[in-house]
Design a protein around this motif. Structure first.
Motif, PDB file in Angstrom:
ATOM      1  N   MET A   1       0.814  -1.224   0.145  1.00 21.22           N
ATOM      2  CA  MET A   1       0.158  -0.013   0.021  1.00 21.22           C
ATOM      3  C   MET A   1       0.941   1.148  -0.059  1.00 21.22           C
ATOM      4  O   MET A   1       1.743   1.171   0.822  1.00 21.22           O
ATOM      5  CB  MET A   1      -0.850  -0.219   1.376  1.00 21.22           C
ATOM      6  CG  MET A   1      -2.010  -1.314   1.402  1.00 21.22           C
ATOM      7  SD  MET A   1      -3.075  -0.714   2.329  1.00 21.22           S
ATOM      8  CE  MET A   1      -3.877  -2.161   2.303  1.00 21.22           C
ATOM      9  N   VAL A   2       0.486   2.062  -0.759  1.00 23.70           N
ATOM     10  CA  VAL A   2       1.336   3.423  -1.138  1.00 23.70           C
ATOM     11  C   VAL A   2       1.555   4.367   0.034  1.00 23.70           C
ATOM     12  O   VAL A   2       2.448   5.097   0.220  1.00 23.70           O
ATOM     13  CB  VAL A   2       1.098   4.222  -2.309  1.00 23.70           C
ATOM     14  CG1 VAL A   2       1.234   3.138  -3.602  1.00 23.70           C
ATOM     15  CG2 VAL A   2      -0.476   4.509  -2.148  1.00 23.70           C
ATOM     16  N   CYS A   3       0.403   4.224   1.097  1.00 24.40           N
ATOM     17  CA  CYS A   3       0.418   4.790   2.165  1.00 24.40           C
ATOM     18  C   CYS A   3       1.392   4.542   3.403  1.00 24.40           C
ATOM     19  O   CYS A   3       1.411   5.436   4.255  1.00 24.40           O
ATOM     20  CB  CYS A   3      -0.898   5.138   2.821  1.00 24.40           C
ATOM     21  SG  CYS A   3      -1.953   6.093   1.452  1.00 24.40           S
ATOM     22  N   PHE A   4       1.803   3.357   3.375  1.00 26.54           N
ATOM     23  CA  PHE A   4       2.627   3.022   4.491  1.00 26.54           C
ATOM     24  C   PHE A   4       3.823   3.988   4.557  1.00 26.54           C
ATOM     25  O   PHE A   4       4.616   4.311   3.697  1.00 26.54           O
ATOM     26  CB  PHE A   4       3.181   1.623   4.209  1.00 26.54           C
ATOM     27  CG  PHE A   4       2.227   0.613   4.796  1.00 26.54           C
ATOM     28  CD1 PHE A   4       2.677  -0.635   5.515  1.00 26.54           C
ATOM     29  CD2 PHE A   4       1.007   0.660   4.766  1.00 26.54           C
ATOM     30  CE1 PHE A   4       1.875  -1.309   6.104  1.00 26.54           C
ATOM     31  CE2 PHE A   4       0.011  -0.151   5.315  1.00 26.54           C
ATOM     32  CZ  PHE A   4       0.397  -1.661   5.949  1.00 26.54           C
ATOM     33  N   GLY A   5       4.212   4.167   5.895  1.00 21.47           N
ATOM     34  CA  GLY A   5       5.555   5.079   5.836  1.00 21.47           C
ATOM     35  C   GLY A   5       5.241   6.611   6.075  1.00 21.47           C
ATOM     36  O   GLY A   5       5.677   7.114   6.780  1.00 21.47           O
ATOM     37  N   HIS A   8       0.213   9.582   8.788  1.00 26.02           N
ATOM     38  CA  HIS A   8      -0.839   9.688   8.821  1.00 26.02           C
ATOM     39  C   HIS A   8      -1.698   8.320   8.710  1.00 26.02           C
ATOM     40  O   HIS A   8      -1.230   7.512   8.124  1.00 26.02           O
ATOM     41  CB  HIS A   8      -1.278  10.690   7.843  1.00 26.02           C
ATOM     42  CG  HIS A   8      -0.635  11.978   7.885  1.00 26.02           C
ATOM     43  ND1 HIS A   8      -0.418  12.981   8.864  1.00 26.02           N
ATOM     44  CD2 HIS A   8       0.259  12.416   6.949  1.00 26.02           C
ATOM     45  CE1 HIS A   8       0.461  13.628   8.287  1.00 26.02           C
ATOM     46  NE2 HIS A   8       0.648  13.536   7.319  1.00 26.02           N
ATOM     47  N   PRO A   9      -2.875   8.375   9.591  1.00 20.56           N
ATOM     48  CA  PRO A   9      -3.478   7.021   9.702  1.00 20.56           C
ATOM     49  C   PRO A   9      -4.214   6.862   8.344  1.00 20.56           C
ATOM     50  O   PRO A   9      -4.614   7.844   7.785  1.00 20.56           O
ATOM     51  CB  PRO A   9      -4.401   7.083  10.875  1.00 20.56           C
ATOM     52  CG  PRO A   9      -4.573   8.666  11.147  1.00 20.56           C
ATOM     53  CD  PRO A   9      -3.224   8.997  10.903  1.00 20.56           C
ATOM     54  N   PHE A  10      -4.597   5.655   7.983  1.00 16.95           N
ATOM     55  CA  PHE A  10      -5.264   5.545   6.673  1.00 16.95           C
ATOM     56  C   PHE A  10      -6.122   4.384   6.854  1.00 16.95           C
ATOM     57  O   PHE A  10      -5.407   3.246   7.054  1.00 16.95           O
ATOM     58  CB  PHE A  10      -4.553   5.522   5.390  1.00 16.95           C
ATOM     59  CG  PHE A  10      -3.402   4.419   5.411  1.00 16.95           C
ATOM     60  CD1 PHE A  10      -3.862   3.215   4.885  1.00 16.95           C
ATOM     61  CD2 PHE A  10      -2.086   4.706   6.215  1.00 16.95           C
ATOM     62  CE1 PHE A  10      -2.898   2.194   4.899  1.00 16.95           C
ATOM     63  CE2 PHE A  10      -1.331   3.714   6.163  1.00 16.95           C
ATOM     64  CZ  PHE A  10      -1.719   2.390   5.585  1.00 16.95           C
ATOM     65  N   PRO A  11      -7.410   4.456   6.476  1.00 19.37           N
ATOM     66  CA  PRO A  11      -8.210   3.168   6.621  1.00 19.37           C
ATOM     67  C   PRO A  11      -8.187   2.658   5.302  1.00 19.37           C
ATOM     68  O   PRO A  11      -8.328   3.284   4.360  1.00 19.37           O
ATOM     69  CB  PRO A  11      -9.705   3.901   7.146  1.00 19.37           C
ATOM     70  CG  PRO A  11      -9.880   5.129   6.589  1.00 19.37           C
ATOM     71  CD  PRO A  11      -8.366   5.640   6.777  1.00 19.37           C
ATOM     72  N   SER A  12      -8.363   1.504   5.161  1.00 18.75           N
ATOM     73  CA  SER A  12      -8.829   0.680   3.958  1.00 18.75           C
ATOM     74  C   SER A  12      -9.555  -0.562   4.086  1.00 18.75           C
ATOM     75  O   SER A  12      -9.724  -0.904   5.337  1.00 18.75           O
ATOM     76  CB  SER A  12      -7.379   0.076   3.371  1.00 18.75           C
ATOM     77  OG  SER A  12      -7.014  -0.899   4.074  1.00 18.75           O
ATOM     78  N   LYS A  13     -10.282  -0.998   3.139  1.00 21.23           N
ATOM     79  CA  LYS A  13     -11.365  -2.100   3.270  1.00 21.23           C
ATOM     80  C   LYS A  13     -11.582  -2.411   1.730  1.00 21.23           C
ATOM     81  O   LYS A  13     -11.441  -2.052   0.801  1.00 21.23           O
ATOM     82  CB  LYS A  13     -12.803  -1.328   3.351  1.00 21.23           C
ATOM     83  CG  LYS A  13     -13.750  -2.494   3.678  1.00 21.23           C
ATOM     84  CD  LYS A  13     -13.634  -3.227   4.726  1.00 21.23           C
ATOM     85  CE  LYS A  13     -14.743  -4.140   4.988  1.00 21.23           C
ATOM     86  NZ  LYS A  13     -14.580  -5.303   5.620  1.00 21.23           N
ATOM     87  N   HIS A  14     -11.544  -4.037   1.702  1.00 26.78           N
ATOM     88  CA  HIS A  14     -11.710  -4.620   0.492  1.00 26.78           C
ATOM     89  C   HIS A  14     -13.289  -4.260  -0.145  1.00 26.78           C
ATOM     90  O   HIS A  14     -13.993  -4.092   0.649  1.00 26.78           O
ATOM     91  CB  HIS A  14     -11.814  -6.190   0.868  1.00 26.78           C
ATOM     92  CG  HIS A  14     -10.224  -6.745   1.256  1.00 26.78           C
ATOM     93  ND1 HIS A  14      -9.315  -6.747   0.101  1.00 26.78           N
ATOM     94  CD2 HIS A  14      -9.910  -7.038   2.417  1.00 26.78           C
ATOM     95  CE1 HIS A  14      -8.158  -7.295   0.971  1.00 26.78           C
ATOM     96  NE2 HIS A  14      -8.565  -7.198   2.037  1.00 26.78           N
ATOM     97  N   GLY A  83      -6.287  -3.197  -6.526  1.00 30.53           N
ATOM     98  CA  GLY A  83      -7.117  -4.668  -6.609  1.00 30.53           C
ATOM     99  C   GLY A  83      -8.615  -4.364  -6.283  1.00 30.53           C
ATOM    100  O   GLY A  83      -9.267  -3.410  -6.502  1.00 30.53           O
ATOM    101  N   GLN A  84      -8.839  -5.139  -4.931  1.00 34.42           N
ATOM    102  CA  GLN A  84     -10.189  -4.934  -4.389  1.00 34.42           C
ATOM    103  C   GLN A  84     -10.174  -4.161  -2.943  1.00 34.42           C
ATOM    104  O   GLN A  84     -11.186  -4.454  -2.217  1.00 34.42           O
ATOM    105  CB  GLN A  84     -10.801  -6.483  -4.245  1.00 34.42           C
ATOM    106  CG  GLN A  84     -11.192  -7.117  -5.434  1.00 34.42           C
ATOM    107  CD  GLN A  84     -11.918  -8.276  -5.407  1.00 34.42           C
ATOM    108  OE1 GLN A  84     -12.441  -8.697  -4.378  1.00 34.42           O
ATOM    109  NE2 GLN A  84     -11.846  -9.224  -6.367  1.00 34.42           N
TER     110      GLN A  84
END
Length: 98
Positions: A1-5, A8-14, A83-84
């Protein structure tokens, strides 16, 4: 995931359908995420078998996570699908001493 590092927090969901009709769990951060924010979200830190890193998850839907983060000053910078999986990158202004 491009946001790692990012700090700031980021929620993600399939994405199995319309995101606002989905339920959790929602991944909200990596092992370096701010513990105070993860505590505010009620996140639990988990390490999947075979991984050498940890992630924070909550049982809330992405919509509820985004609402909670907005209440403490975060805003969505960008959102994309991988992806999903849906990923939101968040940002919060901080006071800078010059």
């Amino acid at each position: 995931m491009v946001c790692f590092g990012l700090p700031h927090p980021f929620p993600s969901k399939h994405n199995d359908g319309v995101v606002f009709q989905e339920t959790g769990p929602t991944m909200v951060g990596d092992e370096y995420s701010d513990p105070a924010i993860m505590n505010y979200l009620g996140a639990r830190k988990t390490t999947m078998l075979g991984n050498n890193f940890s992630e924070y998850h909550v049982d809330d839907s992405p919509r509820l996570v985004l609402d909670k983060l907005e209440k403490i000053g975060f805003r969505v910078v960008t959102m994309t699908g991988v992806g999903q999986t849906l990923v939101w990158c968040m940002y919060k202004e901080t006071d800078c001493i010059t």
